[in-house]
Design a protein around this motif. Structure first.
Motif, PDB file in Angstrom:
ATOM      1  N   UNK A  94       8.944  -0.644   8.866  1.00 30.54           N
ATOM      2  CA  UNK A  94       7.852  -0.992   7.957  1.00 30.54           C
ATOM      3  C   UNK A  94       6.598  -0.180   8.199  1.00 30.54           C
ATOM      4  N   UNK A  95       6.298   0.101   9.460  1.00 26.52           N
ATOM      5  CA  UNK A  95       5.117   0.889   9.795  1.00 26.52           C
ATOM      6  C   UNK A  95       5.238   2.304   9.241  1.00 26.52           C
ATOM      7  N   UNK A  96       6.437   2.888   9.343  1.00 25.47           N
ATOM      8  CA  UNK A  96       6.645   4.244   8.824  1.00 25.47           C
ATOM      9  C   UNK A  96       6.532   4.270   7.299  1.00 25.47           C
ATOM     10  N   UNK A  97       7.067   3.239   6.641  1.00 27.68           N
ATOM     11  CA  UNK A  97       6.983   3.166   5.174  1.00 27.68           C
ATOM     12  C   UNK A  97       5.526   3.049   4.739  1.00 27.68           C
ATOM     13  N   UNK A  98       4.743   2.225   5.439  1.00 28.87           N
ATOM     14  CA  UNK A  98       3.322   2.071   5.103  1.00 28.87           C
ATOM     15  C   UNK A  98       2.571   3.392   5.286  1.00 28.87           C
ATOM     16  N   UNK A  99       2.909   4.131   6.331  1.00 25.72           N
ATOM     17  CA  UNK A  99       2.272   5.431   6.580  1.00 25.72           C
ATOM     18  C   UNK A  99       2.603   6.413   5.453  1.00 25.72           C
TER      19      UNK A  99
END
Length: 160
Positions: A94-99
């Motif tokens: 999820x963190x990578x998708x948000x980035x």
């Protein structure tokens, strides 16, 4: 001195490459994502079929999707065969998708798949690039530079 290159991904069997992407875009960052596939899609990819030439990735509802990629129907599949151009979910944290979503919305970048391959453990992976589109004059400059490098190689080989 420039930033060191990241280590290359472990590509055992490359199924499809998007060579046009490096001509049309400045690649700023690369990352590896898993891809959610059905059984007949995996069998078709293992047979060496598939294309990501006109595909791109998009973030929709906090999920990353590979859109417009073509994996042809499996030849020995039955009525349960897959749709060749369906959107396929890409697997990232999820963190990578948000980035990635921030880079696309704020900076106007694009998510372009560079290659589709199987890694050493047999999992299907997509190499995604966070890229900025080239203008026509940028493409001409890249072409001139490539031609000059080729000519340099010829001169060194002949006169060297």
């Amino acid at each position: 001195m420039g930033k060191p290159l990241p280590p290359p991904f472990d590509k055992q069997k490359v199924v499809a490459e998007n060579r046009r992407a490096r001509y049309d875009y400045f690649v700023e960052d690369r990352l590896e994502a898993g891809i959610e596939l059905t059984g007949t899609e995996v069998k078709s990819l293992r047979g060496g079929e598939g294309s990501i030439a006109e595909s791109y990735a998009a973030v929709e509802a906090k999920e990353l999707w590979l859109i417009n990629s073509h994996i042809p129907e499996y030849s020995h599949g039955n009525r349960m065969n897959h749709q060749p151009r369906r959107p396929r979910k890409l697997l990232l944290k999820g963190r990578e998708i948000a980035k990635l979503q921030g880079a696309v919305t704020r900076q106007g970048l694009t998510l372009v798949p560079l290659s589709l391959y199987f890694n050493a453990s047999g999992r299907a992976k997509v190499e995604l690039a966070v890229a900025r589109g080239k203008k026509m004059h940028d493409k001409r400059d890249t072409e001139k530079e490539r031609d000059w490098k080729r000519e340099q190689g010829r001169l060194l080989r002949n006169n060297g």
